[in-house]
Design an enzyme around this catalytic site. Sequence first.
Site, PDB file in Angstrom:
ATOM      1  CD  GLU A 163     -95.977 -47.345  -0.308  1.00 36.51           C
ATOM      2  OE1 GLU A 163     -96.576 -47.206  -1.140  1.00 36.51           O
ATOM      3  OE2 GLU A 163     -94.803 -48.167  -0.084  1.00 36.51           O
TER       4      GLU A 163
ATOM      5  CB  CYS B  91     -89.966 -47.435  -2.986  1.00 40.41           C
ATOM      6  SG  CYS B  91     -90.678 -45.767  -3.160  1.00 40.41           S
TER       7      CYS B  91
ATOM      8  CB  ALA C  39    -113.249 -71.264 -23.280  1.00 38.84           C
TER       9      ALA C  39
ATOM     10  CB  THR D 190    -107.294 -67.901 -33.644  1.00 38.04           C
ATOM     11  OG1 THR D 190    -106.633 -69.152 -32.861  1.00 38.04           O
ATOM     12  CG2 THR D 190    -108.254 -67.410 -32.968  1.00 38.04           C
TER      13      THR D 190
ATOM     14  CG  ASP E 288    -112.551 -68.785 -34.018  1.00 43.05           C
ATOM     15  OD1 ASP E 288    -113.072 -69.498 -34.946  1.00 43.05           O
ATOM     16  OD2 ASP E 288    -111.992 -68.963 -33.173  1.00 43.05           O
TER      17      ASP E 288
ATOM     18  NE  ARG F  24    -102.736 -51.935 -22.099  1.00 43.57           N
ATOM     19  CZ  ARG F  24    -103.314 -52.685 -21.056  1.00 43.57           C
ATOM     20  NH1 ARG F  24    -104.783 -52.931 -21.211  1.00 43.57           N
ATOM     21  NH2 ARG F  24    -102.556 -53.211 -19.945  1.00 43.57           N
TER      22      ARG F  24
ATOM     23  N   GLY G  36    -105.602 -71.436 -30.504  1.00 41.21           N
ATOM     24  CA  GLY G  36    -106.165 -72.627 -30.926  1.00 41.21           C
ATOM     25  C   GLY G  36    -105.036 -73.651 -30.210  1.00 41.21           C
TER      26      GLY G  36
ATOM     27  CG  LEU H 135     -99.742 -69.712 -29.919  1.00 36.46           C
ATOM     28  CD1 LEU H 135     -98.303 -69.954 -29.876  1.00 36.46           C
ATOM     29  CD2 LEU H 135    -100.567 -68.582 -30.297  1.00 36.46           C
ATOM     30  CG  ASN H 136    -103.658 -72.630 -26.818  1.00 37.12           C
ATOM     31  OD1 ASN H 136    -103.346 -71.544 -26.706  1.00 37.12           O
ATOM     32  ND2 ASN H 136    -105.163 -72.920 -26.458  1.00 37.12           N
TER      33      ASN H 136
HETATM   34  C1  AOF Z   1     -95.070 -48.531  -7.424  1.00 34.22           C
HETATM   35  N1  AOF Z   1     -96.059 -48.412  -6.680  1.00 34.22           N
HETATM   36  O1  AOF Z   1     -97.229 -48.099  -4.796  1.00 34.22           O
HETATM   37  C2  AOF Z   1     -95.024 -48.854  -5.072  1.00 34.22           C
HETATM   38  C3  AOF Z   1     -93.653 -48.951  -5.817  1.00 34.22           C
HETATM   39  O2  AOF Z   1     -91.026 -45.831 -11.292  1.00 34.22           O
HETATM   40  P1  AOF Z   1     -91.407 -45.509  -9.867  1.00 34.22           P
HETATM   41  O3  AOF Z   1     -90.687 -44.309  -9.512  1.00 34.22           O
HETATM   42  O4  AOF Z   1     -92.791 -45.494  -9.687  1.00 34.22           O
HETATM   43  O5  AOF Z   1     -90.979 -46.496  -8.808  1.00 34.22           O
HETATM   44  C4  AOF Z   1     -91.318 -47.866  -8.965  1.00 34.22           C
HETATM   45  C5  AOF Z   1     -90.723 -48.890  -8.082  1.00 34.22           C
HETATM   46  O6  AOF Z   1     -91.112 -48.352  -6.742  1.00 34.22           O
HETATM   47  C6  AOF Z   1     -91.269 -50.342  -8.056  1.00 34.22           C
HETATM   48  O7  AOF Z   1     -90.462 -51.109  -9.255  1.00 34.22           O
HETATM   49  C7  AOF Z   1     -91.161 -50.659  -6.690  1.00 34.22           C
HETATM   50  O8  AOF Z   1     -89.774 -51.237  -6.465  1.00 34.22           O
HETATM   51  C8  AOF Z   1     -91.429 -49.639  -5.838  1.00 34.22           C
HETATM   52  N2  AOF Z   1     -92.618 -49.462  -5.186  1.00 34.22           N
HETATM   53  N3  AOF Z   1     -93.922 -48.966  -7.082  1.00 34.22           N
HETATM   54  O9  AOF Z   1     -95.232 -48.262  -8.682  1.00 34.22           O
HETATM   55  C9  AOF Z   1     -96.181 -48.524  -5.273  1.00 34.22           C
HETATM   56  N4  AOF Z   1     -94.887 -49.080  -3.471  1.00 34.22           N
HETATM   57 ZN    ZN Z   2     -92.768 -45.700  -2.760  1.00 34.90          ZN
END
Ligand code: AOF
Ligand code: ZN
Length: 351
Positions: free
Chosen positions: A53, A77, A156, A198, A202, A209, A283, A286-287
């Site tokens: 927002e 929020c 797969a 695996t 493989d 990451r 594999g 575990l799956n």
């Molecule tokens: C987001 N992105 O676009 C909206 C969220 O750690 P903060 O301050 O970024 O707050 C995270 C919280 O904000 C998240 O758990 C959710 O409840 C609210 N909305 N969070 O990361 C957004 N709109």
């Molecule tokens: Zn927010």
Amino acid sequence: MQYEELMKKCIELAKQGEGNTSPNPLVGCVVLDKNENLISTGFHAKYGQNHAERDALLKLKNGEEHGGTLIVNLEPCSHYGKTPPCADLIIERGIKKVVIGMRDVNPIVAGNGIKKLKDAGIEVVENVLNNECLKLNEVFIKNMTKHKTFIALKTAATLDGKIATSNGSSKWITSEEAREEVKVIRKRYDAIMTSSSTVIADNPVMLHRTKIILDRELKTDLKSKIYQSGEIIVFHSQDKVPSQTAKNIKFIPAPVEDNKLNLEFIFSKLYELNIMSVLIESGGVLNGNALKYVDKIYHFIAPKITADNSCLSCFNSRQINDINSSYDFKIDRIDSYPPDILLTYYPMANN
Ligand code: AOF
Ligand code: ZN
């Protein structure tokens, strides 16, 4: 005004943050002026950065949003977190109507954002494309409501459910197009998980990451390709771990049950380590053992039949005598990656 199309746009915008917002949700936002012309869009790009927002509203510098409408897939929020409350900014900017896809499940927000908006005289429309919005943030919802890591699994296989011949031949069961999609799927998850079998069979690179390897007896060679990049966590049950290892490798001991590392322990450890979601790519053993815990399965199927019972199966961890003891699922999507298909399915509650 039909808001479904605009909510779809919010979902598309939100997906641009996929892989970068964890542990935060995926959020996209569209702003209309008082004549309902689209004047701005935004999304939450990365953890710690502006919410969707704020991203959309800060692009508007001349007050053209005054009297307008804001559409967003998650309730704005109401709290001071990494940034000030979005609800306050929406009120300040003179928005008259807010259209929301789902209420926030974060207990700090949960309805408080909507209340703030209503108290300021803003009209709030709720639950537009609610199911789609819930699905978009399935990881965030599981984390917030269950305090657990979201467990996805990708496999797969051939039409007869085989992932390799008995001597390990498996390259390639699915098409290049399907394998490209796997890279897109991987990016959605904080970590990928595989087993020592695996790695040994493989020697995959598994670019990601964070990689998790279940290696109870520490049998894998640290020179294997998987160890050469990313952060690696090895779960094992040995008293001693190799002393001279690269900094990117961490060993964590785990309890053993029926000769297997205890998955419940491992999954709760992942949550403690702030790994909010994991994709299992392994594999049959575990799956199969993970089926009790999985939240979602991506199952690629290639139009091939091995017709050989000695081939390895995609899920293979037990014997059952009653077909009613099977794990049950609900198929959510069927996508095509010619000549293969991808079934995406979710477990039924009784698994
Ligand atoms: C987001 N992105 O676009 C909206 C969220 O750690 P903060 O301050 O970024 O707050 C995270 C919280 O904000 C998240 O758990 C959710 O409840 C609210 N909305 N969070 O990361 C957004 N709109
Ligand atoms: Zn927010």
